[in-house]
Motif scaffolding. Structure first.
Motif, PDB file in Angstrom:
ATOM      1  N   VAL A  12       0.852  -1.186   0.000  1.00 61.75           N
ATOM      2  CA  VAL A  12       0.000   0.000   0.000  1.00 61.75           C
ATOM      3  C   VAL A  12       0.889   1.236   0.000  1.00 61.75           C
ATOM      4  O   VAL A  12       2.020   1.201   0.496  1.00 61.75           O
ATOM      5  CB  VAL A  12      -0.942  -0.008   1.230  1.00 61.75           C
ATOM      6  CG1 VAL A  12      -0.161   0.094   2.525  1.00 61.75           C
ATOM      7  CG2 VAL A  12      -1.989   1.081   1.133  1.00 61.75           C
ATOM      8  N   GLN A  13       0.374   2.305  -0.558  1.00 63.55           N
ATOM      9  CA  GLN A  13       1.130   3.555  -0.568  1.00 63.55           C
ATOM     10  C   GLN A  13       1.024   4.263   0.776  1.00 63.55           C
ATOM     11  O   GLN A  13       0.052   4.065   1.530  1.00 63.55           O
ATOM     12  CB  GLN A  13       0.625   4.474  -1.672  1.00 63.55           C
ATOM     13  CG  GLN A  13       1.006   4.019  -3.070  1.00 63.55           C
ATOM     14  CD  GLN A  13       0.670   5.062  -4.121  1.00 63.55           C
ATOM     15  OE1 GLN A  13      -0.252   5.855  -3.964  1.00 63.55           O
ATOM     16  NE2 GLN A  13       1.416   5.048  -5.223  1.00 63.55           N
ATOM     17  N   SER A  14       2.001   5.073   1.057  1.00 63.01           N
ATOM     18  CA  SER A  14       1.987   5.870   2.286  1.00 63.01           C
ATOM     19  C   SER A  14       0.687   6.681   2.360  1.00 63.01           C
ATOM     20  O   SER A  14       0.258   7.272   1.362  1.00 63.01           O
ATOM     21  CB  SER A  14       3.191   6.812   2.288  1.00 63.01           C
ATOM     22  OG  SER A  14       3.223   7.577   3.463  1.00 63.01           O
ATOM     23  N   GLY A  15       0.062   6.657   3.536  1.00 63.07           N
ATOM     24  CA  GLY A  15      -1.211   7.328   3.724  1.00 63.07           C
ATOM     25  C   GLY A  15      -2.413   6.439   3.492  1.00 63.07           C
ATOM     26  O   GLY A  15      -3.545   6.821   3.803  1.00 63.07           O
ATOM     27  N   GLY A  16      -2.178   5.262   2.961  1.00 67.78           N
ATOM     28  CA  GLY A  16      -3.265   4.343   2.663  1.00 67.78           C
ATOM     29  C   GLY A  16      -3.692   3.522   3.871  1.00 67.78           C
ATOM     30  O   GLY A  16      -3.208   3.733   4.992  1.00 67.78           O
ATOM     31  N   SER A  84      -3.720   5.666   7.661  1.00 69.64           N
ATOM     32  CA  SER A  84      -2.587   6.618   7.603  1.00 69.64           C
ATOM     33  C   SER A  84      -1.259   5.885   7.706  1.00 69.64           C
ATOM     34  O   SER A  84      -0.370   6.282   8.485  1.00 69.64           O
ATOM     35  CB  SER A  84      -2.721   7.648   8.726  1.00 69.64           C
ATOM     36  OG  SER A  84      -3.942   8.349   8.636  1.00 69.64           O
ATOM     37  N   LEU A  85      -1.114   4.842   6.932  1.00 63.82           N
ATOM     38  CA  LEU A  85       0.092   4.016   7.012  1.00 63.82           C
ATOM     39  C   LEU A  85       1.329   4.782   6.584  1.00 63.82           C
ATOM     40  O   LEU A  85       1.268   5.647   5.688  1.00 63.82           O
ATOM     41  CB  LEU A  85      -0.076   2.760   6.161  1.00 63.82           C
ATOM     42  CG  LEU A  85      -0.954   1.676   6.804  1.00 63.82           C
ATOM     43  CD1 LEU A  85      -1.464   0.692   5.769  1.00 63.82           C
ATOM     44  CD2 LEU A  85      -0.173   0.951   7.888  1.00 63.82           C
ATOM     45  N   LYS A  86       2.432   4.449   7.225  1.00 63.93           N
ATOM     46  CA  LYS A  86       3.714   5.086   6.962  1.00 63.93           C
ATOM     47  C   LYS A  86       4.730   4.022   6.550  1.00 63.93           C
ATOM     48  O   LYS A  86       4.583   2.846   6.912  1.00 63.93           O
ATOM     49  CB  LYS A  86       4.217   5.781   8.228  1.00 63.93           C
ATOM     50  CG  LYS A  86       3.260   6.777   8.846  1.00 63.93           C
ATOM     51  CD  LYS A  86       3.803   7.301  10.164  1.00 63.93           C
ATOM     52  CE  LYS A  86       2.837   8.270  10.816  1.00 63.93           C
ATOM     53  NZ  LYS A  86       3.368   8.796  12.115  1.00 63.93           N
ATOM     54  N   PRO A  87       5.767   4.412   5.828  1.00 65.25           N
ATOM     55  CA  PRO A  87       6.790   3.429   5.450  1.00 65.25           C
ATOM     56  C   PRO A  87       7.376   2.693   6.654  1.00 65.25           C
ATOM     57  O   PRO A  87       7.704   1.496   6.532  1.00 65.25           O
ATOM     58  CB  PRO A  87       7.849   4.293   4.758  1.00 65.25           C
ATOM     59  CG  PRO A  87       7.065   5.414   4.163  1.00 65.25           C
ATOM     60  CD  PRO A  87       5.996   5.722   5.187  1.00 65.25           C
ATOM     61  N   GLU A  88       7.448   3.336   7.796  1.00 66.23           N
ATOM     62  CA  GLU A  88       7.996   2.675   8.977  1.00 66.23           C
ATOM     63  C   GLU A  88       7.044   1.642   9.576  1.00 66.23           C
ATOM     64  O   GLU A  88       7.427   0.928  10.516  1.00 66.23           O
ATOM     65  CB  GLU A  88       8.383   3.701  10.056  1.00 66.23           C
ATOM     66  CG  GLU A  88       7.297   4.700  10.395  1.00 66.23           C
ATOM     67  CD  GLU A  88       7.469   6.007   9.643  1.00 66.23           C
ATOM     68  OE1 GLU A  88       7.753   5.972   8.417  1.00 66.23           O
ATOM     69  OE2 GLU A  88       7.293   7.067  10.282  1.00 66.23           O
ATOM     70  N   ASP A  89       5.845   1.527   9.045  1.00 63.02           N
ATOM     71  CA  ASP A  89       4.934   0.457   9.465  1.00 63.02           C
ATOM     72  C   ASP A  89       5.209  -0.844   8.716  1.00 63.02           C
ATOM     73  O   ASP A  89       4.604  -1.875   9.018  1.00 63.02           O
ATOM     74  CB  ASP A  89       3.473   0.866   9.212  1.00 63.02           C
ATOM     75  CG  ASP A  89       3.028   2.017  10.079  1.00 63.02           C
ATOM     76  OD1 ASP A  89       2.332   2.912   9.562  1.00 63.02           O
ATOM     77  OD2 ASP A  89       3.365   2.025  11.280  1.00 63.02           O
ATOM     78  N   THR A  90       6.099  -0.797   7.738  1.00 63.75           N
ATOM     79  CA  THR A  90       6.440  -1.993   6.979  1.00 63.75           C
ATOM     80  C   THR A  90       7.020  -3.058   7.901  1.00 63.75           C
ATOM     81  O   THR A  90       7.979  -2.807   8.637  1.00 63.75           O
ATOM     82  CB  THR A  90       7.461  -1.662   5.879  1.00 63.75           C
ATOM     83  OG1 THR A  90       6.853  -0.778   4.926  1.00 63.75           O
ATOM     84  CG2 THR A  90       7.927  -2.920   5.165  1.00 63.75           C
ATOM     85  N   ALA A  91       6.408  -4.245   7.886  1.00 65.34           N
ATOM     86  CA  ALA A  91       6.823  -5.323   8.782  1.00 65.34           C
ATOM     87  C   ALA A  91       5.993  -6.569   8.479  1.00 65.34           C
ATOM     88  O   ALA A  91       5.007  -6.504   7.735  1.00 65.34           O
ATOM     89  CB  ALA A  91       6.617  -4.930  10.241  1.00 65.34           C
ATOM     90  N   VAL A  92       6.399  -7.670   9.079  1.00 70.01           N
ATOM     91  CA  VAL A  92       5.558  -8.864   9.105  1.00 70.01           C
ATOM     92  C   VAL A  92       4.692  -8.768  10.357  1.00 70.01           C
ATOM     93  O   VAL A  92       5.207  -8.648  11.470  1.00 70.01           O
ATOM     94  CB  VAL A  92       6.396 -10.146   9.131  1.00 70.01           C
ATOM     95  CG1 VAL A  92       5.494 -11.370   9.317  1.00 70.01           C
ATOM     96  CG2 VAL A  92       7.208 -10.274   7.840  1.00 70.01           C
ATOM     97  N   VAL A 119       4.659  -0.709   3.061  1.00 72.00           N
ATOM     98  CA  VAL A 119       4.153   0.638   2.798  1.00 72.00           C
ATOM     99  C   VAL A 119       5.210   1.393   2.001  1.00 72.00           C
ATOM    100  O   VAL A 119       6.330   1.601   2.467  1.00 72.00           O
ATOM    101  CB  VAL A 119       3.844   1.379   4.104  1.00 72.00           C
ATOM    102  CG1 VAL A 119       3.228   2.740   3.799  1.00 72.00           C
ATOM    103  CG2 VAL A 119       2.904   0.552   4.979  1.00 72.00           C
ATOM    104  N   SER A 120       4.852   1.774   0.788  1.00 68.03           N
ATOM    105  CA  SER A 120       5.784   2.484  -0.080  1.00 68.03           C
ATOM    106  C   SER A 120       5.647   3.989   0.113  1.00 68.03           C
ATOM    107  O   SER A 120       4.565   4.500   0.396  1.00 68.03           O
ATOM    108  CB  SER A 120       5.526   2.116  -1.534  1.00 68.03           C
ATOM    109  OG  SER A 120       4.238   2.541  -1.916  1.00 68.03           O
ATOM    110  N   SER A 121       6.763   4.674  -0.047  1.00 64.03           N
ATOM    111  CA  SER A 121       6.754   6.133   0.157  1.00 64.03           C
ATOM    112  C   SER A 121       6.433   6.871  -1.121  1.00 64.03           C
ATOM    113  O   SER A 121       6.364   6.292  -2.201  1.00 64.03           O
ATOM    114  CB  SER A 121       8.118   6.577   0.685  1.00 64.03           C
ATOM    115  OG  SER A 121       9.143   6.194  -0.210  1.00 64.03           O
TER     116      SER A 121
END
Length: 121
Positions: A12-16, A84-92, A119-121
């Motif tokens: 998902v894109q950042s903010g999604g 409001s996902l952020k790239p730093e939420d990227t994880a398993v 989460v892509s920026s």
């Protein structure tokens, strides 16, 4: 035996937004605590959110106001709505449940297989 099946991860894109689901199957009498954890590359696993059998919730500071944990007792399912996902939420992301079985031994605690959120920026 009790098993957890997760779904809902992805790119998902950042903010999604994304919604994760985790359903428990097996010889379940009751489920007490449910929780979501995550582990990012090179980092330790951390608790994201938890919900008790009474509906009491707790969140990591980094996700407060953006993530919501909920549960459906009838379906033995826990959800994690992530906004409001952020790239730093990227994880398993992995779900966890504890409770009682209908067979001995009664107590169980079990983990899901994990689902990747990117989460892509």
């Amino acid at each position: 035996q009790v098993q957890l099946v997760e779904s809902g991860g992805g790119l998902v894109q950042s903010g999604g937004s994304l919604r994760l689901s985790c359903e428990a199957f097996g010889t379940i009498l009751q489920i007490n605590d449910m929780a979501w954890y995550r582990q990012a590359p090179g980092k330790q696993r951390e608790l994201v959110a938890s919900i008790s059998s009474l509906g009491t919730t707790d969140y990591a500071d980094s996700v407060k106001g953006r993530f919501t944990i909920s549960r459906d007792g009838a379906e033995n399912t826990v959800y994690l709505q992530m906004n409001s996902l952020k790239p730093e939420d990227t994880a398993v992301y992995s779900c966890f449940m504890s409770g009682l079985k209908t067979i001995l031994p009664r107590d169980f605690d079990v983990w899901g297989q994990g689902t990747l959120v990117t989460v892509s920026s």
